[in-house]
Scaffold this motif. Structure first.
Motif, PDB file in Angstrom:
ATOM      1  N   VAL A  10      23.143  20.471  18.155  1.00 19.10           N
ATOM      2  CA  VAL A  10      22.877  19.669  16.949  1.00 19.10           C
ATOM      3  C   VAL A  10      21.370  19.444  16.886  1.00 19.10           C
ATOM      4  O   VAL A  10      20.748  19.110  17.897  1.00 19.10           O
ATOM      5  CB  VAL A  10      23.605  18.310  17.023  1.00 19.10           C
ATOM      6  N   VAL A  11      20.778  19.653  15.725  1.00 12.78           N
ATOM      7  CA  VAL A  11      19.328  19.441  15.577  1.00 12.78           C
ATOM      8  C   VAL A  11      19.048  17.956  15.350  1.00 12.78           C
ATOM      9  O   VAL A  11      19.529  17.381  14.364  1.00 12.78           O
ATOM     10  CB  VAL A  11      18.777  20.260  14.395  1.00 12.78           C
ATOM     11  N   PRO A  12      18.296  17.296  16.260  1.00 16.14           N
ATOM     12  CA  PRO A  12      17.937  15.912  16.010  1.00 16.14           C
ATOM     13  C   PRO A  12      16.795  15.831  14.991  1.00 16.14           C
ATOM     14  O   PRO A  12      15.804  16.549  15.110  1.00 16.14           O
ATOM     15  CB  PRO A  12      17.467  15.393  17.371  1.00 16.14           C
ATOM     16  N   VAL A  13      16.937  14.961  14.003  1.00 18.07           N
ATOM     17  CA  VAL A  13      15.870  14.754  13.028  1.00 18.07           C
ATOM     18  C   VAL A  13      15.310  13.342  13.259  1.00 18.07           C
ATOM     19  O   VAL A  13      16.027  12.345  13.103  1.00 18.07           O
ATOM     20  CB  VAL A  13      16.377  14.888  11.576  1.00 18.07           C
ATOM     21  N   VAL A  14      14.040  13.302  13.654  1.00 15.67           N
ATOM     22  CA  VAL A  14      13.424  12.047  14.075  1.00 15.67           C
ATOM     23  C   VAL A  14      12.414  11.588  13.026  1.00 15.67           C
ATOM     24  O   VAL A  14      11.580  12.378  12.599  1.00 15.67           O
ATOM     25  CB  VAL A  14      12.691  12.264  15.426  1.00 15.67           C
ATOM     26  N   PRO A  15      12.472  10.339  12.597  1.00 13.46           N
ATOM     27  CA  PRO A  15      11.448   9.850  11.679  1.00 13.46           C
ATOM     28  C   PRO A  15      10.117   9.701  12.434  1.00 13.46           C
ATOM     29  O   PRO A  15      10.080   9.079  13.488  1.00 13.46           O
ATOM     30  CB  PRO A  15      11.966   8.486  11.252  1.00 13.46           C
ATOM     31  N   GLY A  16       9.068  10.280  11.897  1.00 16.53           N
ATOM     32  CA  GLY A  16       7.766  10.093  12.519  1.00 16.53           C
ATOM     33  C   GLY A  16       7.291   8.666  12.302  1.00 16.53           C
ATOM     34  O   GLY A  16       7.958   7.875  11.617  1.00 16.53           O
ATOM     35  N   PHE A  17       6.148   8.298  12.917  1.00 19.25           N
ATOM     36  CA  PHE A  17       5.474   7.034  12.575  1.00 19.25           C
ATOM     37  C   PHE A  17       6.135   5.817  13.226  1.00 19.25           C
ATOM     38  O   PHE A  17       5.528   4.784  13.377  1.00 19.25           O
ATOM     39  CB  PHE A  17       5.477   6.911  11.047  1.00 19.25           C
TER      40      PHE A  17
END
Ligand code: ADP
Ligand code: ASP
Ligand code: MG
Length: 410
Positions: free
Chosen positions: A129-136
């Motif tokens: 599963v590709v983790p999508v991480v919010p930057g910042f």
């Protein structure tokens, strides 16, 4: 198979069509068999809007609540990116900073990352599963949301790459690489195929907004290969179409001048007729350090008012009112006659590792500016950079002239 961190900036996430296009790049890398983590910025303009809301509610706001508000832009795009990936048949799930967690200091609005727990991210790799991480975004040890300073998604991405010991961190943006000067101002700017970390660090800290300074520092310290590339064309990162940041000793050709940077975020202050005595600098800069104001260029010379010394220095433009206040409050202690200040200045810098071993680079700069009738108000140098302070209205002229003189024009 490589481990890659792919970061998409605000323009690359600006609307659903752009998000879909970015997701296609991620899907292409996944299809090639790479383990991928995605880091996203808020949609272009959204963070500015969120900051405006904070200022509209409270002129002097609670920084920890500012972070709650500002961090929300990236929460939105992380969810949208995960959805876009799912639409392309790629399993993906968003993970907020606090869920990973990305632990930071508690310096709200400009927190620094202390630690990234990679366990959860790695479990995503195992489940494909590709983790999508919010930057910042980050979180303090006691659970408060933090942000990493404007432009901080670059730092999130590089920190993720360092923690995961990734093979590369690709920073997708609205230009196809790092240029010899900001391409918006200098039409003849050229794309640089590769650049030393040290050079990029100077360019970023001297005002080239392409990467957050802290991200370059991290990349250099942890030896993370970083590529800056465009999210608009058809190429994906693994084709290496962008600019690669790498160690100086890996650079084949050391340029005398690799690039130029400029910053309008400057203000100049002159204190006149100060007693020229030991301790005078400490008396001036002590109160400014206490007020957390960063002083940059400093020049001392004979006074315009009598035979004592004048001192000129620069501070960030936004800090000018606070600087004047701190100095006026301490006028008797410091002992100066007048304060002259101006926000009508800009700093223009030339950067290149080749300067370490070559003389005459500064002279070329001074002559080029003199030929255009541009007066230099202050100078600062390091081993690989020369910066001058000039009148702001001459910024573009100075950049174009220097670009030509150092043979950078395309
Ligand atoms: P993102 O939203 O993707 O983080 P930024 O706006 O932060 O993008 O950074 C990209 C911008 O940086 C470019 O549009 C360009 O105007 C500016 N820039 C400044 N200096 C340079 C440079 N030397 N090379 C390339 N771009 C630069
Ligand atoms: N959205 C944040 C900002 O605009 C962080 C980033 O884009 O890097 O500053
Ligand atoms: Mg940016």
């Amino acid at each position: 198979m490589s481990t890659l961190v792919l970061k998409f900036g605000g323009t690359s996430m600006a609307d659903p069509a752009r998000i879909r296009k970015a997701a296609e790049k991620v899907a292409a890398e996944v299809k090639r068999g790479h383990k991928v983590v995605v880091a996203v910025s808020a949609m272009a303009g959204v963070t500015n809007q969120l900051v405006e809301y904070c200022r509209a509610i409270a002129e002097i706001y609670d920084p920890s609540e500012y972070d709650v508000v500002a961090a929300s832009g990236e929460q939105v795009t992380s969810g949208l990116m995960a959805m876009a990936l799912q639409q392309l048949g790629v399993e993906a799930e968003s993970l907020q900073g606090w869920q990973i967690p990305i632990t930071t200091t508690s310096a709200h609005e400009k927190a620094r990352i202390d630690n990234i727990d990679t366990e959860k991210l790695k479990s995503y790799f195992k489940r494909k599963v590709v983790p999508v991480v919010p930057g910042f975004q980050g979180v303090t040890r006691d659970g408060r949301i933090t942000t990493l300073g404007r432009g901080g998604s670059d730092t999130s991405a590089v920190a993720l790459a360092a923690a995961l010991k990734a093979d590369r961190c690709d920073i997708y943006t609205d230009v196809d690489g790092v240029y010899t000067s900001d391409p918006r101002l200098v039409k003849k700017a050229r794309k640089i195929p590769s650049i030393a970390y040290e050079e990029m660090l100077e360019l970023a800290s001297l005002g080239a907004k392409i990467l957050q300074t802290r991200s370059v520092e991290l990349a250099m310290n942890y030896n993370v290969p970083v590529q800056v590339l465009s999210s608009f064309g058809d190429a994906v990162g693994s084709d290496m179409p962008g600019t690669l940041l790498k160690a100086e000793d890996e650079m084949m050709e050391k340029q005398l001048v690799t690039g130029l940077a400029h910053s309008r975020d400057e203000a100049k202050i002159t204190l006149t007729a100060m007693a020229d005595r030991p301790g005078i600098s400490a008396a001036v800069f002590g109160p400014l350090a206490e007020a957390n104001i960063n002083v940059d260029m400093i020049v001392q010379g004979a006074s315009q008012d009598g035979d004592a010394a004048d001192m000129t220095f620069t501070v960030p433009r936004a800090d000018l009112p606070r600087t004047l206040e701190a100095l006026n409050k301490n006028q008797d202690k410091i002992g100066f006659k007048r304060i002259i200040s101006s926000a009508d200045v800009a700093k223009v810098s030339v950067v290149g590792v080749g300067m370490r071993s070559h003389a005459g680079v500064a002279q070329m700069m001074f002559k080029a500016l003199a030929d255009k009738g541009i007066n230099i108000q202050a100078i600062a140098t390091s081993e690989i950079k020369i910066s001058v302070l000039i009148e702001e209205s001459y910024t573009e002229l100075a950049l174009r002239s220097l670009h030509k003189v150092y043979g950078l024009d395309s």
